[in-house]
Scaffold this motif. Structure first.
Motif, PDB file in Angstrom:
ATOM      1  N   LYS A  94       0.834  -1.210   0.000  1.00 21.98           N
ATOM      2  CA  LYS A  94       0.000   0.000   0.000  1.00 21.98           C
ATOM      3  C   LYS A  94       0.867   1.258   0.000  1.00 21.98           C
ATOM      4  O   LYS A  94       0.532   2.240  -0.673  1.00 21.98           O
ATOM      5  N   ASN A  95       1.977   1.229   0.729  1.00 25.85           N
ATOM      6  CA  ASN A  95       2.870   2.389   0.752  1.00 25.85           C
ATOM      7  C   ASN A  95       3.473   2.645  -0.630  1.00 25.85           C
ATOM      8  O   ASN A  95       3.523   3.792  -1.088  1.00 25.85           O
ATOM      9  N   ILE A  96       3.899   1.589  -1.313  1.00 24.11           N
ATOM     10  CA  ILE A  96       4.447   1.724  -2.673  1.00 24.11           C
ATOM     11  C   ILE A  96       3.359   2.241  -3.613  1.00 24.11           C
ATOM     12  O   ILE A  96       3.584   3.146  -4.427  1.00 24.11           O
ATOM     13  N   LYS A  97       2.168   1.684  -3.501  1.00 20.29           N
ATOM     14  CA  LYS A  97       1.048   2.130  -4.337  1.00 20.29           C
ATOM     15  C   LYS A  97       0.774   3.612  -4.107  1.00 20.29           C
ATOM     16  O   LYS A  97       0.599   4.371  -5.068  1.00 20.29           O
ATOM     17  N   ASN A  98       0.740   4.052  -2.851  1.00 20.35           N
ATOM     18  CA  ASN A  98       0.476   5.458  -2.538  1.00 20.35           C
ATOM     19  C   ASN A  98       1.547   6.375  -3.125  1.00 20.35           C
ATOM     20  O   ASN A  98       1.229   7.448  -3.648  1.00 20.35           O
ATOM     21  N   ILE A  99       2.804   5.962  -3.061  1.00 18.73           N
ATOM     22  CA  ILE A  99       3.886   6.763  -3.653  1.00 18.73           C
ATOM     23  C   ILE A  99       3.652   6.910  -5.155  1.00 18.73           C
ATOM     24  O   ILE A  99       3.771   8.007  -5.710  1.00 18.73           O
ATOM     25  N   LEU A 100       3.300   5.807  -5.811  1.00 16.63           N
ATOM     26  CA  LEU A 100       3.065   5.842  -7.261  1.00 16.63           C
ATOM     27  C   LEU A 100       1.875   6.725  -7.608  1.00 16.63           C
ATOM     28  O   LEU A 100       1.947   7.554  -8.527  1.00 16.63           O
ATOM     29  N   VAL A 101       0.778   6.554  -6.900  1.00 15.29           N
ATOM     30  CA  VAL A 101      -0.437   7.327  -7.185  1.00 15.29           C
ATOM     31  C   VAL A 101      -0.193   8.815  -6.949  1.00 15.29           C
ATOM     32  O   VAL A 101      -0.605   9.654  -7.755  1.00 15.29           O
ATOM     33  N   LYS A 102       0.501   9.158  -5.872  1.00 14.34           N
ATOM     34  CA  LYS A 102       0.796  10.573  -5.583  1.00 14.34           C
ATOM     35  C   LYS A 102       1.661  11.205  -6.663  1.00 14.34           C
ATOM     36  O   LYS A 102       1.643  12.418  -6.836  1.00 14.34           O
ATOM     37  N   ASN A 103       2.400  10.385  -7.386  1.00 13.69           N
ATOM     38  CA  ASN A 103       3.266  10.892  -8.450  1.00 13.69           C
ATOM     39  C   ASN A 103       2.664  10.710  -9.839  1.00 13.69           C
ATOM     40  O   ASN A 103       3.356  10.778 -10.842  1.00 13.69           O
ATOM     41  N   GLY A 104       1.358  10.464  -9.892  1.00 15.41           N
ATOM     42  CA  GLY A 104       0.642  10.472 -11.168  1.00 15.41           C
ATOM     43  C   GLY A 104       0.580   9.151 -11.912  1.00 15.41           C
ATOM     44  O   GLY A 104       0.182   9.114 -13.073  1.00 15.41           O
ATOM     45  N   PHE A 105       0.955   8.063 -11.296  1.00 17.39           N
ATOM     46  CA  PHE A 105       0.892   6.761 -11.963  1.00 17.39           C
ATOM     47  C   PHE A 105      -0.399   6.033 -11.588  1.00 17.39           C
ATOM     48  O   PHE A 105      -0.966   6.273 -10.533  1.00 17.39           O
ATOM     49  N   HIS A 106      -0.809   5.138 -12.467  1.00 23.39           N
ATOM     50  CA  HIS A 106      -2.019   4.343 -12.227  1.00 23.39           C
ATOM     51  C   HIS A 106      -1.595   2.935 -11.821  1.00 23.39           C
ATOM     52  O   HIS A 106      -0.904   2.243 -12.575  1.00 23.39           O
ATOM     53  N   VAL A 107      -2.020   2.500 -10.654  1.00 25.65           N
ATOM     54  CA  VAL A 107      -1.733   1.143 -10.189  1.00 25.65           C
ATOM     55  C   VAL A 107      -2.950   0.282 -10.508  1.00 25.65           C
ATOM     56  O   VAL A 107      -4.035   0.508  -9.994  1.00 25.65           O
ATOM     57  N   SER A 108      -2.749  -0.693 -11.381  1.00 24.34           N
ATOM     58  CA  SER A 108      -3.840  -1.557 -11.825  1.00 24.34           C
ATOM     59  C   SER A 108      -4.200  -2.631 -10.810  1.00 24.34           C
ATOM     60  O   SER A 108      -5.341  -3.074 -10.753  1.00 24.34           O
TER      61      SER A 108
END
Length: 182
Positions: free
Chosen positions: A15-29
């Motif tokens: 979840k922490n990795i996902k949050n970092i990605l989402v906050k930086n504009g990436f889409h986690v599928s």
């Protein structure tokens, strides 16, 4: 848009990795706890990136890389002790503690690479059927006869019309034939 699958046995880390990605504009599928779940999601997607731990409950990252489709890239985040004496082909390895700016720039670089590969595949020249080649040839002949064009001018006209309308060369040739033969 690049599909990203995050796979960590510890869901809190995932979840922490996902949050970092989402906050930086990436889409986690997908967010997964096992390698098997990551493989299942990868099979549903055409291409993408898997961000995972070095060890999961059901497999090591080397096995996951081996089973992933070739159209997927991989980033492994793990303690340096996991990498002692090993090298993982076709994967980028980042060590813990994770530096967020290093992680994001790595993801951006891989996402750019995936997009470039996608564009190359999209524009790879496709073989035309005999019917399509005949339509293009007939459209050129009609343009040459009717508008006193050379073959090169007729071909360029069909190409430009094709690009302007966003249709393929064969489809444009069919439109020209139907319009002129009325």
């Amino acid at each position: 848009m690049v599909h990203i699958i995050v796979a960590f046995p510890n869901m809190e880390n995932g979840k922490n990795i996902k949050n970092i990605l989402v906050k930086n504009g990436f889409h986690v599928s997908a967010l997964c706890a096992t390698g098997d779940q990551a493989l299942h999601h990868a099979d549903l997607l055409e291409e993408g990136l898997v961000v995972c731990a070095g060890r999961m409950t059901d497999m090591m990252c080397e096995q996951l890389r081996e089973y992933l489709p070739d159209s997927f890239e991989m980033i492994v985040i793990s303690a340096p002790t996991v990498w002692e004496g090993k090298s993982l082909e076709h994967a980028v390895c980042l060590t813990m503690p994770l530096k967020v700016h290093e992680f994001i720039s790595t993801v951006e670089m891989i996402a750019y690479s995936i997009e470039r590969k996608r564009k190359k595949r999209k524009f790879r020249r496709q073989e035309r059927s005999e019917e399509e080649r005949q339509a293009i040839r007939k459209a050129k002949e009609l343009l040459m006869a009717r508008n006193q064009m050379t073959e090169e001018e007729a071909h360029r006209y069909i190409q430009k019309t094709s690009m302007d309308s966003g249709t393929g060369l064969a489809e444009t040739a069919q439109m020209i034939l139907s319009m002129i033969q009325r």
